[in-house]
Design a protein around this motif. Structure first.
Motif, PDB file in Angstrom:
ATOM      1  N   UNK A 175      -0.513 -18.020  -1.648  1.00 53.76           N
ATOM      2  CA  UNK A 175      -1.536 -17.430  -0.783  1.00 53.76           C
ATOM      3  C   UNK A 175      -1.280 -17.663   0.707  1.00 53.76           C
ATOM      4  N   UNK A 176      -1.516 -16.634   1.498  1.00 53.67           N
ATOM      5  CA  UNK A 176      -1.477 -16.735   2.954  1.00 53.67           C
ATOM      6  C   UNK A 176      -2.912 -16.897   3.438  1.00 53.67           C
ATOM      7  N   UNK A 177      -3.220 -18.037   4.033  1.00 51.40           N
ATOM      8  CA  UNK A 177      -4.601 -18.333   4.413  1.00 51.40           C
ATOM      9  C   UNK A 177      -4.860 -18.117   5.910  1.00 51.40           C
ATOM     10  N   UNK A 178      -3.793 -17.912   6.657  1.00 53.61           N
ATOM     11  CA  UNK A 178      -3.945 -17.652   8.093  1.00 53.61           C
ATOM     12  C   UNK A 178      -2.674 -16.963   8.572  1.00 53.61           C
ATOM     13  N   UNK A 179      -2.796 -16.119   9.580  1.00 58.76           N
ATOM     14  CA  UNK A 179      -1.612 -15.405  10.058  1.00 58.76           C
ATOM     15  C   UNK A 179      -1.849 -14.948  11.495  1.00 58.76           C
ATOM     16  N   UNK A 180      -0.765 -14.624  12.168  1.00 56.43           N
ATOM     17  CA  UNK A 180      -0.885 -14.151  13.539  1.00 56.43           C
ATOM     18  C   UNK A 180       0.471 -13.761  14.100  1.00 56.43           C
ATOM     19  N   UNK A 181       0.447 -13.241  15.312  1.00 57.35           N
ATOM     20  CA  UNK A 181       1.692 -12.830  15.952  1.00 57.35           C
ATOM     21  C   UNK A 181       1.818 -13.477  17.315  1.00 57.35           C
ATOM     22  N   UNK A 182       3.044 -13.561  17.794  1.00 58.31           N
ATOM     23  CA  UNK A 182       3.347 -14.150  19.099  1.00 58.31           C
ATOM     24  C   UNK A 182       4.028 -13.067  19.929  1.00 58.31           C
ATOM     25  N   UNK A 183       3.401 -12.687  21.007  1.00 57.35           N
ATOM     26  CA  UNK A 183       3.899 -11.584  21.830  1.00 57.35           C
ATOM     27  C   UNK A 183       4.947 -12.092  22.809  1.00 57.35           C
ATOM     28  N   UNK A 184       6.069 -11.401  22.865  1.00 59.32           N
ATOM     29  CA  UNK A 184       7.086 -11.655  23.883  1.00 59.32           C
ATOM     30  C   UNK A 184       6.958 -10.577  24.959  1.00 59.32           C
ATOM     31  N   UNK A 185       6.641 -10.949  26.192  1.00 55.55           N
ATOM     32  CA  UNK A 185       6.403  -9.939  27.236  1.00 55.55           C
ATOM     33  C   UNK A 185       7.654  -9.120  27.550  1.00 55.55           C
ATOM     34  N   UNK A 186       7.422  -7.842  27.862  1.00 53.12           N
ATOM     35  CA  UNK A 186       8.494  -6.924  28.275  1.00 53.12           C
ATOM     36  C   UNK A 186       9.624  -6.861  27.256  1.00 53.12           C
ATOM     37  N   UNK A 187       9.256  -6.866  25.986  1.00 55.91           N
ATOM     38  CA  UNK A 187      10.272  -6.858  24.935  1.00 55.91           C
ATOM     39  C   UNK A 187       9.718  -6.207  23.681  1.00 55.91           C
ATOM     40  N   UNK A 189      10.870  -7.265  20.902  1.00 55.21           N
ATOM     41  CA  UNK A 189      11.001  -8.380  19.960  1.00 55.21           C
ATOM     42  C   UNK A 189       9.717  -9.199  19.936  1.00 55.21           C
ATOM     43  N   UNK A 190       9.547  -9.954  18.872  1.00 59.37           N
ATOM     44  CA  UNK A 190       8.359 -10.798  18.762  1.00 59.37           C
ATOM     45  C   UNK A 190       8.566 -11.814  17.649  1.00 59.37           C
ATOM     46  N   UNK A 191       7.523 -12.569  17.380  1.00 60.62           N
ATOM     47  CA  UNK A 191       7.512 -13.505  16.255  1.00 60.62           C
ATOM     48  C   UNK A 191       6.159 -13.415  15.573  1.00 60.62           C
ATOM     49  N   UNK A 192       6.154 -13.677  14.280  1.00 65.75           N
ATOM     50  CA  UNK A 192       4.898 -13.759  13.537  1.00 65.75           C
ATOM     51  C   UNK A 192       4.875 -15.085  12.783  1.00 65.75           C
ATOM     52  N   UNK A 193       3.696 -15.445  12.307  1.00 64.47           N
ATOM     53  CA  UNK A 193       3.593 -16.677  11.524  1.00 64.47           C
ATOM     54  C   UNK A 193       2.557 -16.501  10.418  1.00 64.47           C
ATOM     55  N   UNK A 194       2.709 -17.308   9.387  1.00 69.49           N
ATOM     56  CA  UNK A 194       1.746 -17.315   8.279  1.00 69.49           C
ATOM     57  C   UNK A 194       1.583 -18.738   7.786  1.00 69.49           C
ATOM     58  N   UNK A 195       0.342 -19.145   7.586  1.00 73.86           N
ATOM     59  CA  UNK A 195       0.057 -20.448   6.977  1.00 73.86           C
ATOM     60  C   UNK A 195      -0.066 -20.225   5.476  1.00 73.86           C
ATOM     61  N   UNK A 196       0.824 -20.831   4.731  1.00 71.06           N
ATOM     62  CA  UNK A 196       0.969 -20.557   3.305  1.00 71.06           C
ATOM     63  C   UNK A 196       0.520 -21.775   2.500  1.00 71.06           C
ATOM     64  N   UNK A 203       1.847 -24.893   4.561  1.00 70.97           N
ATOM     65  CA  UNK A 203       3.063 -24.821   5.373  1.00 70.97           C
ATOM     66  C   UNK A 203       2.940 -23.662   6.350  1.00 70.97           C
ATOM     67  N   UNK A 204       3.294 -23.897   7.585  1.00 71.71           N
ATOM     68  CA  UNK A 204       3.341 -22.788   8.548  1.00 71.71           C
ATOM     69  C   UNK A 204       4.774 -22.233   8.587  1.00 71.71           C
ATOM     70  N   UNK A 205       4.898 -20.943   8.380  1.00 74.80           N
ATOM     71  CA  UNK A 205       6.193 -20.269   8.407  1.00 74.80           C
ATOM     72  C   UNK A 205       6.231 -19.314   9.598  1.00 74.80           C
ATOM     73  N   UNK A 206       7.196 -19.515  10.459  1.00 78.24           N
ATOM     74  CA  UNK A 206       7.432 -18.610  11.587  1.00 78.24           C
ATOM     75  C   UNK A 206       8.592 -17.683  11.240  1.00 78.24           C
ATOM     76  N   UNK A 207       8.436 -16.430  11.590  1.00 73.47           N
ATOM     77  CA  UNK A 207       9.515 -15.455  11.458  1.00 73.47           C
ATOM     78  C   UNK A 207       9.777 -14.882  12.849  1.00 73.47           C
TER      79      UNK A 207
END
Length: 348
Positions: A175-187, A189-196, A203-207
């Motif tokens: 189960x993913x109990x929390x999630x969100x994204x990380x914005x990279x300005x002027x790009x 590209x980005x990153x997302x994460x999920x608390x699993x 466990x927090x997983x960053x992609x």
């Protein structure tokens, strides 16, 4: 120098130049790319420079010349870098019920623009992932509607773009109990994460997908540019790489600042678009384990760059996790990247 032939004098001068460049590459992981952006390219070719230093060591050793001391010093100081480049033996610890597997894979939009001249790339990638059956799957450059994954009840997909939708995806059997994204300005590209939630553990997983340096995998084209056959394109490559290294530093800082707010054990996966000898690698890895260094073997090649075993995709694992095995799949050529997978276990 007086005792050397004219040829050996030339060789020794080249040896000195190589030594200076190698020492620079040793220092650069501790210097922000914004200070010397183009010099950061040295960190990407450090393994090649170490090989040339080894060849000089052999060359002077055969002749029993004291110039061997220069290459000896360089190689001795660089011994800590070897595991980042090549592992002589792998680790494959016995499996247990507490193990779980994590895969990271840049799928290059599942061949949306027919970079590979076949129509079944998405199907082949789906079959590969279903066969390897990782418990947690992080995909970069995801394209919706083209992949069929059977095992995942839980997922977080973030798509961006106007004309071409591309995104990051985290698939999980847990189960993913929390999630969100990380914005990279002027790009783009980005990153997302999920608390699993896995049993009693969360466990927090960053992609992540950091800025590309935008060079072609075709070494012949790059060599032509550098040799001046296409001077204008060479200048564009240099400017592009400099901008990318600066952007990667900013993106790494944003990701690291985000990490500070979490006390969960973490895994960071993804395409860093930079080598294991870089400032960006050192920043993002921090005190996490590089799963290739812990359990991999060979070069750990993750990018399909001609004649050079580039490793720019990573799985970093928290110290609270034991790295029990690591695999890369350089024979599975259905993207410009190769999938990587680690088997982990929470330390009790």
């Amino acid at each position: 120098m007086k005792d050397l032939s004219w040829f050996n004098k030339v060789m020794f001068v080249l040896n000195i130049v190589l030594t200076v460049l190698t020492f620079l590459a040793y220092i650069l992981p501790f210097l922000a790319p914004k200070l010397f952006p183009f010099l950061s390219v040295l960190t990407m070719i450090l393994p090649l420079m170490l090989i040339f230093n080894l060849l000089f060591f052999i060359y002077w050793g055969i002749q029993m010349k004291r110039q061997i001391l220069l290459s000896s010093l360089v190689l001795l100081m660089g011994i800590t870098f070897i595991n980042k480049f090549y592992k002589f033996s792998s680790t494959d610890l016995p499996k247990s019920e507490n193990d779980f597997t994590v895969m990271s894979y840049n799928v290059r939009l599942l061949n949306l623009y027919k970079w590979i001249e076949r129509d079944d790339v998405a199907e082949l990638i789906s079959e590969f992932i279903n066969d390897k059956n990782p418990d947690i799957l992080c995909i970069q450059e995801y394209s919706e509607g083209k992949i069929n994954l059977r095992a995942y009840k839980h997922k977080f997909i973030l798509m961006k773009g106007d004309k071409t939708k591309t995104g990051q995806a985290i698939f999980s059997k847990f189960p993913i109990i929390n999630k969100g994204d990380i914005v990279f300005p002027n790009s783009n590209n980005n990153a997302i994460y999920a608390d699993i939630k896995r049993g009693k553990d969360t466990i927090r997983v960053y992609n992540m997908h950091l800025q590309s340096i935008k060079i072609t995998p075709d070494v012949h084209e790059i060599n032509e540019d550098i040799n001046g056959i296409n001077e204008q394109k060479s200048k564009k490559i240099i400017k592009s790489m400099s901008r990318a290294f600066k952007a990667q530093q900013e993106q790494a800082e944003i990701l690291m600042n985000h990490k500070k707010d979490s006390k969960l054990p973490e895994i960071i996966c993804g395409d860093m678009n930079n080598s294991a000898f870089s400032f960006v690698y050192r920043s993002i890895r921090g005190d996490l384990n590089d799963t290739f260094e812990e359990a991999g073997s060979g070069f750990g090649k993750s990018y399909n760059f001609n004649y050079y075993p580039a490793r720019i995709d990573y799985i970093f694992a928290d110290k609270k996790m034991e790295v029990k095995s690591f695999e890369n799949y350089p024979d599975f050529i259905n993207s410009d990247h190769f999938p990587i997978m680690a088997r982990l276990s929470m330390v009790k």
